[in-house]
Design a protein around this motif. Structure first.
Motif, mmCIF file in Angstrom:
data_model
loop_
_atom_site.group_PDB
_atom_site.id
_atom_site.type_symbol
_atom_site.label_atom_id
_atom_site.label_comp_id
_atom_site.label_asym_id
_atom_site.label_seq_id
_atom_site.Cartn_x
_atom_site.Cartn_y
_atom_site.Cartn_z
ATOM 1 N N LEU A 29 43.048 41.209 37.214
ATOM 2 C CA LEU A 29 41.740 40.628 36.893
ATOM 3 C C LEU A 29 41.146 39.929 38.104
ATOM 4 O O LEU A 29 39.948 40.051 38.379
ATOM 5 C CB LEU A 29 41.869 39.652 35.720
ATOM 6 C CG LEU A 29 42.065 40.277 34.353
ATOM 7 C CD1 LEU A 29 42.355 39.210 33.308
ATOM 8 C CD2 LEU A 29 40.845 41.090 33.952
ATOM 9 N N ARG A 30 41.977 39.190 38.823
ATOM 10 C CA ARG A 30 41.473 38.500 40.022
ATOM 11 C C ARG A 30 41.048 39.505 41.102
ATOM 12 O O ARG A 30 40.036 39.307 41.767
ATOM 13 C CB ARG A 30 42.510 37.529 40.548
ATOM 14 C CG ARG A 30 42.767 36.388 39.577
ATOM 15 C CD ARG A 30 43.446 35.215 40.220
ATOM 16 N NE ARG A 30 43.827 34.233 39.254
ATOM 17 C CZ ARG A 30 43.017 33.335 38.699
ATOM 18 N NH1 ARG A 30 41.757 33.319 39.039
ATOM 19 N NH2 ARG A 30 43.451 32.459 37.813
ATOM 20 N N GLU A 31 41.812 40.587 41.268
ATOM 21 C CA GLU A 31 41.435 41.614 42.242
ATOM 22 C C GLU A 31 40.139 42.302 41.830
ATOM 23 O O GLU A 31 39.280 42.574 42.671
ATOM 24 C CB GLU A 31 42.561 42.637 42.385
ATOM 25 C CG GLU A 31 43.768 42.120 43.123
ATOM 26 C CD GLU A 31 44.945 43.072 43.102
ATOM 27 O OE1 GLU A 31 44.836 44.168 42.491
ATOM 28 O OE2 GLU A 31 45.986 42.724 43.700
ATOM 29 N N MET A 34 33.618 36.471 30.492
ATOM 30 C CA MET A 34 34.760 36.912 29.701
ATOM 31 C C MET A 34 36.109 36.612 30.372
ATOM 32 O O MET A 34 37.149 36.723 29.732
ATOM 33 C CB MET A 34 34.662 38.421 29.449
ATOM 34 C CG MET A 34 33.467 38.839 28.631
ATOM 35 S SD MET A 34 33.491 38.136 26.977
ATOM 36 C CE MET A 34 34.911 38.968 26.300
ATOM 37 N N LEU A 35 36.102 36.221 31.644
ATOM 38 C CA LEU A 35 37.341 36.043 32.394
ATOM 39 C C LEU A 35 38.288 35.010 31.782
ATOM 40 O O LEU A 35 39.475 35.291 31.649
ATOM 41 C CB LEU A 35 37.022 35.699 33.854
ATOM 42 C CG LEU A 35 38.188 35.695 34.820
ATOM 43 C CD1 LEU A 35 38.863 37.064 34.853
ATOM 44 C CD2 LEU A 35 37.725 35.304 36.215
ATOM 45 N N PRO A 36 37.837 33.831 31.382
ATOM 46 C CA PRO A 36 38.795 32.867 30.800
ATOM 47 C C PRO A 36 39.511 33.415 29.562
ATOM 48 O O PRO A 36 40.719 33.235 29.410
ATOM 49 C CB PRO A 36 37.928 31.657 30.449
ATOM 50 C CG PRO A 36 36.750 31.753 31.352
ATOM 51 C CD PRO A 36 36.516 33.221 31.537
ATOM 52 N N MET A 41 52.283 34.773 39.447
ATOM 53 C CA MET A 41 51.084 35.214 38.745
ATOM 54 C C MET A 41 51.413 36.526 38.035
ATOM 55 O O MET A 41 52.001 37.428 38.608
ATOM 56 C CB MET A 41 49.950 35.387 39.759
ATOM 57 C CG MET A 41 48.637 35.717 39.127
ATOM 58 S SD MET A 41 47.262 35.981 40.287
ATOM 59 C CE MET A 41 47.442 34.703 41.474
ATOM 60 N N ALA A 42 51.038 36.633 36.809
ATOM 61 C CA ALA A 42 51.306 37.831 36.027
ATOM 62 C C ALA A 42 50.514 39.017 36.579
ATOM 63 O O ALA A 42 49.467 38.845 37.207
ATOM 64 C CB ALA A 42 50.953 37.590 34.567
ATOM 65 N N GLU A 43 51.026 40.201 36.304
ATOM 66 C CA GLU A 43 50.383 41.411 36.820
ATOM 67 C C GLU A 43 48.963 41.553 36.285
ATOM 68 O O GLU A 43 48.043 41.905 37.016
ATOM 69 C CB GLU A 43 51.219 42.645 36.460
ATOM 70 C CG GLU A 43 50.728 43.926 37.074
ATOM 71 C CD GLU A 43 50.779 43.923 38.593
ATOM 72 O OE1 GLU A 43 49.933 44.583 39.211
ATOM 73 O OE2 GLU A 43 51.664 43.253 39.163
ATOM 74 N N GLY A 44 48.749 41.296 35.000
ATOM 75 C CA GLY A 44 47.413 41.387 34.413
ATOM 76 C C GLY A 44 46.450 40.393 35.039
ATOM 77 O O GLY A 44 45.288 40.705 35.300
ATOM 78 N N MET A 88 34.298 42.950 42.647
ATOM 79 C CA MET A 88 32.922 42.846 42.153
ATOM 80 C C MET A 88 32.091 41.923 43.040
ATOM 81 O O MET A 88 30.917 42.203 43.317
ATOM 82 C CB MET A 88 32.918 42.352 40.705
ATOM 83 C CG MET A 88 33.485 43.361 39.721
ATOM 84 S SD MET A 88 33.572 42.721 38.051
ATOM 85 C CE MET A 88 31.927 43.130 37.488
ATOM 86 N N ILE A 89 32.704 40.845 43.509
ATOM 87 C CA ILE A 89 32.003 39.926 44.410
ATOM 88 C C ILE A 89 31.696 40.627 45.738
ATOM 89 O O ILE A 89 30.588 40.494 46.274
ATOM 90 C CB ILE A 89 32.825 38.638 44.630
ATOM 91 C CG1 ILE A 89 32.836 37.816 43.343
ATOM 92 C CG2 ILE A 89 32.275 37.817 45.789
ATOM 93 C CD1 ILE A 89 33.748 36.606 43.392
ATOM 94 N N ARG A 90 32.667 41.384 46.282
ATOM 95 C CA ARG A 90 32.431 42.122 47.531
ATOM 96 C C ARG A 90 31.326 43.152 47.339
ATOM 97 O O ARG A 90 30.459 43.315 48.207
ATOM 98 C CB ARG A 90 33.718 42.800 47.999
ATOM 99 C CG ARG A 90 34.693 41.879 48.688
ATOM 100 C CD ARG A 90 35.812 42.645 49.373
ATOM 101 N NE ARG A 90 36.563 43.497 48.452
ATOM 102 C CZ ARG A 90 37.587 43.085 47.713
ATOM 103 N NH1 ARG A 90 37.991 41.831 47.790
ATOM 104 N NH2 ARG A 90 38.204 43.940 46.908
#
Length: 185
Positions: A8-10, A56-58, A1-4, A15-17
């Motif tokens: 984004l996933r982190e 905006m995530l996709p 998985m790329a760093e960017g 945000m969910i937490r």
């Protein structure tokens, strides 16, 4: 998985937490508590930020791939323009008939027009596939112009140019539905 992508996933998980924590705090408050309205407003604002981020995530995840595809597409068109110029020079230097310019000059102009192709987030995969077709087509032009294969392959070159040109144009998909809808009136 790329760093960017990892970042984004982190960020999404954080945000969910945060939304879950705010939900827990608001459940601990009663509707009559003084901090309830403030906590509720913060919960709604947090949910709105999360929804906007997810919307905006996709596009943000596809951005590095789109940028790579943009470079590949631009340099493919530019490289094929250089090949077209070299091919014109080679045909003239080898003493082939000037009639080959009838094929090669439109080929050169077509590759020059390809410089204006814009790679969008929605079409970057399609545009990358189109330049693969462009390379195959240009190889065919080289083989025909240098006499390696029969001149009858010019028909395939012309069909290939129509296909590459048509695929490169960004046509709005709503047009056919509009035409069909208007025909019912």
């Amino acid at each position: 998985m790329a760093e960017g992508e990892r970042q984004l996933r982190e960020q999404h998980q954080a945000m969910i937490r945060d939304l879950g924590d705010r939900h827990t705090r608001i459940k601990q408050c009663g509707p009559d508590d003084a901090v309830f309205d403030e906590q509720y407003d913060q919960l709604v604002a947090c949910a709105e930020r999360l929804l906007e981020f997810e919307r905006m995530l996709p596009a943000r995840l596809a951005q590095p791939k789109r940028e790579r595809a943009d470079r590949v597409v631009k340099w493919s068109w530019r490289g094929q323009t250089a090949v077209a110029v070299a091919l014109i020079a080679a045909v003239l230097a080898l003493g082939h008939t000037a009639w080959w310019l009838v094929l090669l000059i439109p080929h050169l102009l077509g590759t020059l027009m390809g410089w204006s192709v814009t790679v969008t987030a929605e079409r970057y995969r399609e545009q990358r596939a189109i330049v693969i077709g462009l390379h195959v087509l240009c190889l065919l032009v080289v083989l025909v112009a240098l006499g390696v294969i029969s001149a009858w392959w010019i028909v395939a070159v012309l069909v290939g140019w129509v296909a590459v040109g048509a695929a490169s144009v960004d046509v709005k998909s709503d047009l056919p539905r509009f035409v069909i809808a208007r025909s019912w009136y």
